[in-house]
Design an enzyme around this catalytic site. Structure first.
Site, PDB file in Angstrom:
ATOM      1  N   HIS A  55       5.181  47.756  31.187  1.00  0.00           N
ATOM      2  CA  HIS A  55       4.926  46.628  30.294  1.00  0.00           C
ATOM      3  C   HIS A  55       3.513  46.077  30.433  1.00  0.00           C
ATOM      4  CE1 HIS A  55       8.866  46.542  28.525  1.00  0.00           C
ATOM      5  NE2 HIS A  55       9.343  46.816  29.720  1.00  0.00           N
ATOM      6  N   LYS A  89      14.312  49.094  15.916  1.00  0.00           N
ATOM      7  CA  LYS A  89      14.282  48.587  17.286  1.00  0.00           C
ATOM      8  C   LYS A  89      13.490  47.292  17.278  1.00  0.00           C
ATOM      9  CE  LYS A  89      14.370  48.158  21.763  1.00  0.00           C
ATOM     10  NZ  LYS A  89      13.661  49.069  22.664  1.00  0.00           N
ATOM     11  N   ASP A 133      15.927  55.377  28.811  1.00  0.00           N
ATOM     12  CA  ASP A 133      14.678  54.602  28.849  1.00  0.00           C
ATOM     13  C   ASP A 133      13.552  55.492  29.372  1.00  0.00           C
ATOM     14  OD1 ASP A 133      12.978  52.479  28.494  1.00  0.00           O
ATOM     15  OD2 ASP A 133      14.091  51.088  29.751  1.00  0.00           O
ATOM     16  N   HIS A 186      11.861  44.628  19.835  1.00  0.00           N
ATOM     17  CA  HIS A 186      11.445  44.620  21.240  1.00  0.00           C
ATOM     18  C   HIS A 186      10.609  43.389  21.537  1.00  0.00           C
ATOM     19  CE1 HIS A 186       9.664  45.841  25.046  1.00  0.00           C
ATOM     20  NE2 HIS A 186      10.513  46.863  25.094  1.00  0.00           N
ATOM     21  N   HIS A 192      19.685  48.218  27.714  1.00  0.00           N
ATOM     22  CA  HIS A 192      19.696  47.757  29.120  1.00  0.00           C
ATOM     23  C   HIS A 192      20.223  46.323  29.206  1.00  0.00           C
ATOM     24  CE1 HIS A 192      15.792  46.461  27.671  1.00  0.00           C
ATOM     25  NE2 HIS A 192      15.276  47.658  27.801  1.00  0.00           N
TER      26      HIS A 192
END
EC number: 3.5.1.5
Length: 569
Positions: free
Chosen positions: A322, A219, A362, A221, A274
């Site tokens: 976040h 992943k 998510d 990110h 997303h």
């Protein structure tokens, strides 16, 4: 020969060819395309019924006899919507068709033989689907797992180590030690697992070490820095090890814009999370990558279906997930750049066009882990209500649309992550991870979940009652969840490299361990019922979305199906 009405037949044996079934309280109508059971030879268990010795059960034990037969099930799958008996042996689907006693009945094949060792489960009147696959899991809390399982999800793919800030924001289990920790923790649960490693590393050796430690992919990110260099290195190593790469792109466009990311990807296969952008990604136009042939585009469930409340709830979610601060102007601007009603409105339509291929959660990081399946069907229903039947439909039903949306959380995520040989559909040879639904509660509350051929979760009444049905009836763990049985019924997926190096023995894992395969030579065209490619553009000032030059949008719903009506008790 005595004849009975269709209504009587359906009440006894379930719907047959040409009968129609409404899914929950939606406007989606499934029509039975074919009935593989034979009229007059149907299996039926119970007093005075046919599934007993000398009739539909053979007296002769054989190596082919089934462990379990599900009778007269309405199978809803990407392969079709049809009626059949489902035979299970050694934890896998051994046969689909006409089950019974081949010595006494016509049309019974060896792989559907009912014998002394066979258990029976009445599927008449129920819908059977493959277990759902959620590819966007933040492993923040282990309590997510039973929540997802009770919704019909049987495979979770993602990353994390618990409620650390890195996991709250990213689906990454970084490094060999953390992967070992999570692979061992996974032993406890009724769920298949696959873990994603950190792809934000411009060092091939560090990337390779994580794959050899058991990760099934990477992943990348933005919170760890989604740079073109990191993208290129992760894809290089993924190509070498045949694993998937998932990406959450650069919202702030710090290291480049969407065109720079696509240049770094350079035509290689990538699973974009997303892809609309509210969950993160190049602002305002990450959605345009959904039309590319090498992109496997996914949605997360906070933005689907688009409702009158969608925009308002996203700000607080984003600030928490976040690690942002409302008192910092730049953090607020960052959040504002991601929440665009225009692109969210387009997302529903792109799903209906088959441009978006996958739905996911998510989990606890702007998404709801127990709502992937429900929200997928809510989106399908919202789109039918707004846009009418799809042009691809044949007959007076919604079978094409049903297959399109079912594929988004079953076969397509399985293909994307190299596990479709094992799970993702109701097909002979695949692991018997099956979800049984009453049509009235389809998409919301399963009746029962079969894991690896055994019942792992079921709606169950008072254990002190004289029969199984008295209140309170709620989900309870069954025997497949307990003791060493859970090791037989569940799978941990790893890379082929880790599998070949004996990761199961190295870590002392007792569950089934299987390697992912065929992650790198797939494209959008491998996405079942969701393989549409197109040229997508976003107006940089208005955020309106255009597909092949035509604006696409949808209206926010003020009411959705499969909602509070089903959650009163």
């Amino acid at each position: 020969m005595k004849k009975i009405s269709r209504k009587e037949y359906a009440s006894m044996y379930g719907p047959t060819t040409g009968d129609k079934v409404r899914l929950g309280d939606t406007d989606l109508i499934a029509e039975v395309e074919h009935d593989y059971t034979i009229y007059g030879e149907e299996l039926k268990f119970g007093g005075g019924k046919t599934l007993r010795e000398g009739m539909s059960q053979s007296n002769n034990p054989s190596k082919e006899e089934l462990d379990l037969i599900i009778t007269n099930a309405l199978i809803v799958d990407y392969t079709g919507i049809y009626k059949a008996d489902i035979g299970i042996k050694d934890g896998k689907i051994a046969g689909i068709g006409k089950g019974g006693n081949k010595d006494m009945q016509d049309g019974v094949k060896n792989n559907l033989s009912v014998g002394p060792a066979t258990e029976a489960l009445a599927g008449e009147g129920l819908i059977v689907t493959a277990g759902g696959i959620d590819t966007h899991i933040h492993f923040i809390s282990p309590q997510q797992i039973p929540t997802a399982f009770a919704s019909g999800v049987t495979t979770m793919i993602g990353g994390g180590t618990g409620p650390a800030d890195g996991t709250n924001a990213t689906t990454i289990t970084p490094g060999r030690r953390n992967l070992k920790f999570m692979l061992r923790a996974a032993e406890e649960y009724s769920m298949n697992f696959g873990f994603l490693a950190k792809g934000n590393v411009s060092n091939d050796a560090s990337l390779a070490d994580q794959i050899e430690a058991g990760a099934i992919g990477f992943k990348i990110h933005e919170d760890w820095g989604t740079t073109p260099s990191a993208i290129n290195h992760a894809l290089d190593v993924a190509d070498k090890y045949d694993v998937q790469v998932a990406i959450h792109t650069d919202t702030l466009n710090e290291a480049g814009c969407v065109e720079d990311t696509m240049a770094a990807i350079a035509g290689r296969t990538m699973h974009t999370f997303h892809t609309e952008g509210a969950g993160g990604g190049h602002a305002p136009d990450i959605i345009k990558v959904a039309g590319e042939h090498n992109i496997l585009p996914a949605s997360t469930n906070p933005t689907i279906p688009f409702t009158v409340n969608t925009e308002a709830e996203h700000m607080d979610m984003l600030m928490v997930c976040h690690h942002l601060d409302k008192s910092i102007k730049e953090d607020v601007q960052f959040a504002d750049s991601r929440i665009r009603p225009q692109t969210i409105a387009a997302e529903d339509t792109l799903h209906d066009m088959g441009i978006f291929s996958i739905t996911s959660s998510d989990s606890q990081a702007m998404g709801r882990v127990g709502e992937v399946i429900t929200r997928t069907w809510q989106t399908a229903d919202k789109n039918k209500k707004e846009f009418g039947r799809l042009k691809e439909e044949k007959g007076d039903n919604d079978n094409f649309r049903i297959k399109r949306y079912l594929s988004k959380y079953t076969i397509n995520p399985a293909i994307a992550h190299g596990i479709s040989e094992y799970v993702g559909s109701v097909e002979v040879g695949k692991v018997a991870d099956l979800v049984l639904w009453s049509p009235a509660f389809f998409g919301v509350k399963p009746n029962m979940i079969i894991k690896g051929g055994f019942i792992a979760l079921s709606q169950m009444g008072d254990a002190n009652a004289s029969i199984p049905t008295p209140q309170p009836v709620y989900y309870r763990e069954m025997f497949a969840h307990h003791g060493k049985a859970k090791y037989d019924a569940n799978i941990t997926f790893v890379s082929q490299a880790a599998y070949d190096k004996g990761i199961k023995e190295e870590l002392g894992l007792e569950r089934q361990v299987l390697p992912v395969k065929n992650c790198r030579n797939i494209t959008k065209k491998d996405m079942q019922f969701n393989d549409t490619t197109a040229h997508i553009e976003v107006n940089s000032e208005t955020y309106h979305v255009f597909v092949d030059g035509k604006e696409v949008t949808s209206k926010p719903a003020n009411k959705v199906s499969l909602a509070q009506l089903f959650s009163i008790f």
